[in-house]
Design a protein around this motif. Structure first.
Motif, PDB file in Angstrom:
ATOM      1  N   LEU A 196      44.116  31.727 -14.627  1.00 12.68           N
ATOM      2  CA  LEU A 196      44.635  32.798 -13.785  1.00 12.68           C
ATOM      3  C   LEU A 196      44.181  32.390 -12.505  1.00 12.68           C
TER       4      LEU A 196
ATOM      5  N   LEU B 256      53.053  36.467 -11.947  1.00  7.92           N
ATOM      6  CA  LEU B 256      52.842  37.576 -12.394  1.00  7.92           C
ATOM      7  C   LEU B 256      53.566  38.700 -11.569  1.00  7.92           C
TER       8      LEU B 256
ATOM      9  N   ILE C 132      48.057  45.503 -12.188  1.00  9.26           N
ATOM     10  CA  ILE C 132      49.585  45.072 -12.914  1.00  9.26           C
ATOM     11  C   ILE C 132      49.810  46.248 -13.977  1.00  9.26           C
TER      12      ILE C 132
ATOM     13  N   VAL D  10      52.830  41.557 -10.219  1.00  7.96           N
ATOM     14  CA  VAL D  10      51.537  42.402  -9.942  1.00  7.96           C
ATOM     15  C   VAL D  10      52.022  43.562  -8.994  1.00  7.96           C
TER      16      VAL D  10
ATOM     17  N   LEU E 273      51.559  42.419 -17.813  1.00  5.41           N
ATOM     18  CA  LEU E 273      50.433  41.128 -18.119  1.00  5.41           C
ATOM     19  C   LEU E 273      50.372  40.593 -19.539  1.00  5.41           C
TER      20      LEU E 273
END
Lengths: 377, 377
Positions: free
Chosen positions: A290, A313, A264, A315, A269
């Motif tokens: 997470l 997220l 990421i 990613v 993040l």
């Protein structure tokens, strides 16, 4: 002692040595700044139990306008003296002593300040059996920034308040850990003239005062002795004591395999960690969760009282086994800040074992942040 | 309630009402911000015991991108909510409520926050028997700055924590005093459409929060009722309670004659006061000494422990009887700061009576700072 000097130059030098002077000290004279005037230079010294700083203003430096009338020395209350110097009305100032009193004049203002005998000021440490090396100031600064975040700030295990430096040939390995997290940086010194073999532990908080002095510098001359390290910069010497004892063996803590990996952008993040910690900071145990599954990652934070946050997220990839892991977001935030601007890889084994954060593609653990998860079940 | 909005616009409005919200309050719901959504506007409200602020974001303001789905209202923990909004990832955000929970989404992040019923939030004060006037924001700001410095910060005599405003026709007289010093400013309102006769006492600390809102404003609409004052700015209403009681008669405190007068550039005197107070602040009684004699002025400060400072002031003139007077330098510094950039006159009678500081040539006490000396013998 009697001299006059360009005030901004004098203030700059005072600001440097003030970094070593604390108003809270058990040795009263260390709240003072030591001023020594030789035939051709003015020396300012500040010190506390951890560090000492000595800086010189040379008569040959014409911009300093150092006019030496009579040599000598005195120590003066540092915070107060610096404040006076900063408030003087003129571009230049004159300082003269009469016994243990200093007379400071500038323009129409004149101050009379009580000092203490320079003879009572502790001597700087003697350096014996020195090994020395020259390093790039920028490289040293980066090495410090990337590791000091994991040093302990608690005195229960003093050795963990230090940064462990292993020098072998032109390679330097720096490690800091507070037993919950660990930072490691290995660099190959560029353009080093000498090679050194040494193993020292330097108090991490010494670097808080050294780092601002490294800004704008080219190279630093580091001297290592049995219980001191000295960093020599232009006209300034920075002394730090070393910590005694054996630093724990850390290599075995670093996992060599992983079961789940996430890539990421560090900034993305970091933003999500900041948001999740808004809620975790309001809860009792400051933990965020997470979830990694099927190529996706979800970060969440909870506070019973206030509410919750959940975020998918952005990613680059998630591969390996599904994972549900909880950790202190502050540790991850600190680690991401020193890796900002990069794509990072997070490598996990299980939700009970430490995981690592490294820049994408980094090998050999040259730039590594390790974090122990928190068990929440 | 369900709406979406441009995040920077919402943050700006939140910052305005946050000025009235304190985390230290005996009424828990006042730590919340009240959010009300009507057919065509979003209203934010913050309040504490002294002041309330209400600000509106109009649907007609296209830059706000206010998209109203369902009207309604909720109150949310203000500091926490503002922090969340500032950390959201996207340019816009959506806020919807389900009972007493708010769902905030922006980009991939979604927050669920517990709120409280908008019905439990105190109503803003009703205004009856209103007198109103329009004034220049810049003129009001200057009037406040030049007087609030002398208001008391101690609650032992609550009335002295206020600023006394006497409005008669288009003249406003503002006075503040903590009984050691007094500030007075009289202005003639420019371009006022209505004239008002009123006598009110407004808590001086209310102005600390009003002044930043005056920046960049053109005119302010002031409404005065029996126990409230309201300052109406663009889309924002600022309410302050009034202090009850009789303000002391202050005119008789202002000396009408002087025996000694000094003229000096305010900035020069301010510099010397700052230097002298470096030492007086280290002593027990925080007093500096001014000697006026034969056209000259000398200012000095002492600390038994540390030393002394003495300075000949660069006066424009000193006339009248010789004088040896001592005073608190902080009072003079505050007075000089609001007169900075000007030549000032200091007018003394004796070293036991209050002296005044006025801009050079000022008459009729329209801009006056009065300070009581300290007896040191």
């Amino acid at each position: 002692m009697h001299f006059s000097i360009h005030r901004p130059t004098f203030i700059k030098a005072l600001n440097i040595v003030m970094r070593a002077i604390s108003s809270r000290t058990t040795i009263p004279i260390l709240t003072n700044v030591k001023i020594t005037l030789n035939q051709d230079e003015l020396i300012l010294t500040g010190s506390n139990v951890d560090i000492s700083i000595e800086t010189r203003i040379l008569q040959s430096d014409t911009s300093a306008q150092l006019d030496i009338q009579t040599t000598g020395g005195i120590t003066l209350p540092a915070a107060f003296f610096t404040n006076i110097i900063k408030h003087l009305p003129d571009e230049n100032l004159t300082l003269s002593t009469e016994g243990l009193r200093a007379l400071i004049t500038s323009g129409s203002a004149s101050f009379n300040i009580n000092g203490q005998d320079v003879q009572n000021y502790p001597h700087l440490p003697e350096m014996e059996d020195i090994q020395s090396l020259k390093v790039s100031a920028a490289q040293l600064n980066e090495l410090i920034s990337q590791t000091k975040i994991s040093a302990s700030t608690q005195e229960s295990r003093p050795i963990l308040t230090g940064m462990h430096l292993e020098l072998a040939g032109n390679s330097v390995k720096a490690v800091a850990t507070d037993s919950h997290r660990l930072s490691q940086r290995i660099v190959t010194l560029t353009g080093t003239e000498t090679t050194v073999n040494a193993d020292v532990i330097i108090p991490a908080k010494s670097f808080n005062e050294l780092q601002p002095l490294l800004e704008g510098q080219d190279r630093v001359d580091i001297k290592l002795a049995a219980n001191q390290a000295v960093f020599d910069l232009d006209h300034t010497s920075f002394y730090s004591r070393l910590l005694e004892g054996n630093y724990p063996e850390t290599d075995r803590l670093i996992p060599s395999e992983s079961a789940t990996e996430m890539k990421i952008d560090a900034a993305h993040l970091l933003g999500a960690i900041d948001r999740a910690s808004l809620l975790s900071h309001e809860s009792r145990n400051n933990v965020v969760q997470l979830l990694l599954s099927q190529g996706k990652a979800e970060l969440s934070g909870n506070s019973q009282e206030i509410g919750q946050v959940k975020e998918t997220l952005p990613v680059k990839s998630v591969v390996g086994e599904d994972l549900d892991i909880s950790f202190n977001p502050d540790y991850v935030r600190d680690a991401l800040r020193v890796l900002n601007g990069k794509t990072v890889e997070l490598k996990f084994t299980t939700n009970l074992r430490p995981f690592i954060i490294i820049p994408e593609g980094e090998t050999d653990n040259k730039q590594l942040q390790l974090i122990t998860p928190v068990r929440t079940f």
